[in-house]
Scaffold this motif. Structure first.
Motif, short mmCIF file in Angstrom:
data_model
loop_
_atom_site.label_atom_id
_atom_site.label_comp_id
_atom_site.label_asym_id
_atom_site.label_seq_id
_atom_site.Cartn_x
_atom_site.Cartn_y
_atom_site.Cartn_z
N GLY A 36 0.82 -1.21 0.00
CA GLY A 36 0.00 0.00 0.00
C GLY A 36 0.85 1.25 0.00
N GLY A 37 0.33 2.31 -0.63
CA GLY A 37 1.06 3.56 -0.68
C GLY A 37 2.09 3.59 -1.80
N THR A 38 2.92 4.61 -1.77
CA THR A 38 3.93 4.81 -2.80
C THR A 38 5.30 5.03 -2.17
OG1 THR A 38 2.30 5.84 -4.25
CG2 THR A 38 4.61 6.22 -4.78
N ARG A 39 6.29 4.35 -2.72
CA ARG A 39 7.64 4.47 -2.20
C ARG A 39 8.39 5.56 -2.94
NH1 ARG A 39 9.59 2.16 1.56
NH2 ARG A 39 11.77 2.15 2.14
N PHE A 40 8.90 6.51 -2.20
CA PHE A 40 9.78 7.57 -2.71
C PHE A 40 11.21 7.13 -2.46
CE2 PHE A 40 12.59 11.07 -1.74
CZ PHE A 40 12.32 12.03 -2.69
N GLU A 41 12.02 7.14 -3.51
CA GLU A 41 13.43 6.78 -3.36
C GLU A 41 14.28 7.80 -4.08
OE1 GLU A 41 15.26 2.57 -3.37
OE2 GLU A 41 15.41 3.27 -5.45
N LEU A 42 15.23 8.37 -3.38
CA LEU A 42 16.14 9.34 -3.96
C LEU A 42 17.56 8.82 -3.87
CD1 LEU A 42 16.23 13.13 -3.81
CD2 LEU A 42 18.27 11.90 -3.04
N GLU A 43 18.25 8.86 -5.00
CA GLU A 43 19.64 8.44 -5.09
C GLU A 43 20.50 9.66 -5.39
OE1 GLU A 43 20.83 4.63 -7.23
OE2 GLU A 43 21.55 6.17 -8.61
N HIS A 44 21.57 9.84 -4.62
CA HIS A 44 22.46 10.99 -4.80
C HIS A 44 23.89 10.45 -4.93
CE1 HIS A 44 23.37 15.42 -3.56
NE2 HIS A 44 24.24 14.97 -4.46
N ALA A 45 24.47 10.62 -6.11
CA ALA A 45 25.83 10.14 -6.38
C ALA A 45 26.79 11.32 -6.33
CB ALA A 45 25.90 9.46 -7.74
N ALA A 46 27.76 11.26 -5.42
CA ALA A 46 28.70 12.37 -5.23
C ALA A 46 30.14 11.87 -5.32
CB ALA A 46 28.46 13.02 -3.87
N PRO A 47 30.99 12.59 -6.04
CA PRO A 47 32.41 12.21 -6.11
C PRO A 47 33.05 12.22 -4.73
CG PRO A 47 31.87 13.86 -7.78
CD PRO A 47 30.70 13.78 -6.85
N VAL A 48 33.97 11.31 -4.51
CA VAL A 48 34.70 11.27 -3.24
C VAL A 48 35.72 12.40 -3.24
CG1 VAL A 48 36.22 9.91 -1.78
CG2 VAL A 48 34.36 8.79 -3.00
N ASP A 49 35.65 13.27 -2.23
CA ASP A 49 36.59 14.38 -2.12
C ASP A 49 36.94 14.59 -0.65
OD1 ASP A 49 34.30 15.49 -1.07
OD2 ASP A 49 33.99 16.93 -2.70
N ASP A 50 37.67 15.67 -0.35
CA ASP A 50 38.09 15.93 1.03
C ASP A 50 36.88 16.16 1.94
OD1 ASP A 50 40.72 15.69 0.26
OD2 ASP A 50 41.06 17.85 0.07
N HIS A 51 35.85 16.81 1.41
CA HIS A 51 34.65 17.06 2.21
C HIS A 51 33.99 15.75 2.61
CE1 HIS A 51 30.44 18.39 2.95
NE2 HIS A 51 31.05 19.43 3.48
N TRP A 52 33.92 14.81 1.66
CA TRP A 52 33.34 13.50 1.97
C TRP A 52 34.19 12.78 3.00
CZ3 TRP A 52 28.89 10.99 0.25
CH2 TRP A 52 28.78 9.67 0.67
N THR A 53 35.50 12.84 2.84
CA THR A 53 36.40 12.15 3.77
C THR A 53 36.22 12.68 5.19
OG1 THR A 53 38.02 11.80 2.00
CG2 THR A 53 38.81 11.63 4.27
N GLU A 54 36.01 14.00 5.32
CA GLU A 54 35.87 14.60 6.65
C GLU A 54 34.52 14.33 7.28
OE1 GLU A 54 36.40 18.90 8.93
OE2 GLU A 54 36.69 18.77 6.75
N PHE A 55 33.46 14.41 6.49
CA PHE A 55 32.12 14.37 7.07
C PHE A 55 31.31 13.11 6.73
CE2 PHE A 55 33.14 18.93 6.84
CZ PHE A 55 32.94 19.27 8.18
N GLY A 56 31.69 12.35 5.72
CA GLY A 56 30.96 11.15 5.39
C GLY A 56 29.60 11.42 4.78
#
Length: 209
Positions: free
Chosen positions: A110-130
């Motif tokens: 029942g209902g509707t599933r909302f799914e969002l995918e976000h693809a981001a390059p690995v960089d220093d910001h990702w390394t610091e904050f995940g």
């Protein structure tokens, strides 16, 4: 504003990897099922008159190949659109380019599933904050969508901002950050590294509030 524990548990969070032309990317997926039809949820996610009722004001040419701009946030190019199932776009913010895709499916229960995918390059910001650096923001967005679909009314941006500065709001941010840390660990990141990144992200979101 919302039942924090219920909302945190209603959302699924997953982290994966993908190789893009820009290099290695981490792929964050967030999803939640709503008690509404696919057509209604599609309208909530694509109608420029309705999007501001739960997310942010949007302007631009909202069709494939057109550019959009979210007020005070990201903009980009709409790359694909398959109504009422999915659309994909670039997500350009702070000089960085990443990619989003929204998919809607009827839930067998029942209902509707909302799914969002976000693809981001690995960089220093990702390394610091995940993943929480991006994931918490999407968790916040799903609160707006949850409230809007439940009431069919607009969410007051000032009221929402004030709520996130309360103890309950900060508890939501902390729990969201911890769950994204869990997803990071499940994806293979060292637990100590993932937890430390999640703590830095929590502190960044709650500083001064």
């Amino acid at each position: 504003m919302i039942d924090v524990t219920h909302q945190i548990n209603a959302v699924r969070r997953h982290l994966g990897t993908r190789v893009l032309e820009a290099g290695e990317a981490r792929v964050l997926t967030i999803s939640q099922t709503y008690d509404t039809t696919v057509d209604d949820l599609w309208n909530a996610c694509t109608d420029p008159e309705r999007i501001p009722r739960w997310f942010l004001p949007v302007s631009g040419d909202l069709r494939v190949g057109g550019r959009y701009q979210l007020e005070g946030n990201a903009g980009g190019v709409i790359e694909r659109c398959d109504p009422p199932k999915s659309y994909a776009a670039t997500w350009e913010y702070g000089g960085m380019v990443s990619w989003i895709e929204v998919r809607l499916t009827a839930d067998p229960e029942g209902g509707t599933r909302f799914e969002l995918e976000h693809a981001a390059p690995v960089d220093d910001h990702w390394t610091e904050f995940g993943p929480g650096a991006v994931g918490i923001g999407w968790d916040m967005g799903l609160i707006g969508l949850t409230l809007h679909l439940a009431s069919k009314q607009a969410v007051d941006p000032a009221e929402a901002a004030a709520w996130f500065a309360t103890e309950e709001g900060k508890r939501f941010i902390t729990l969201s950050s911890e769950r994204w840390g869990d997803a990071d660990i499940a994806a293979g990141t060292d637990e100590a590294v993932a937890r430390a990144a999640a703590e830095r992200t929590t502190a960044a979101y709650t500083a001064g509030s």
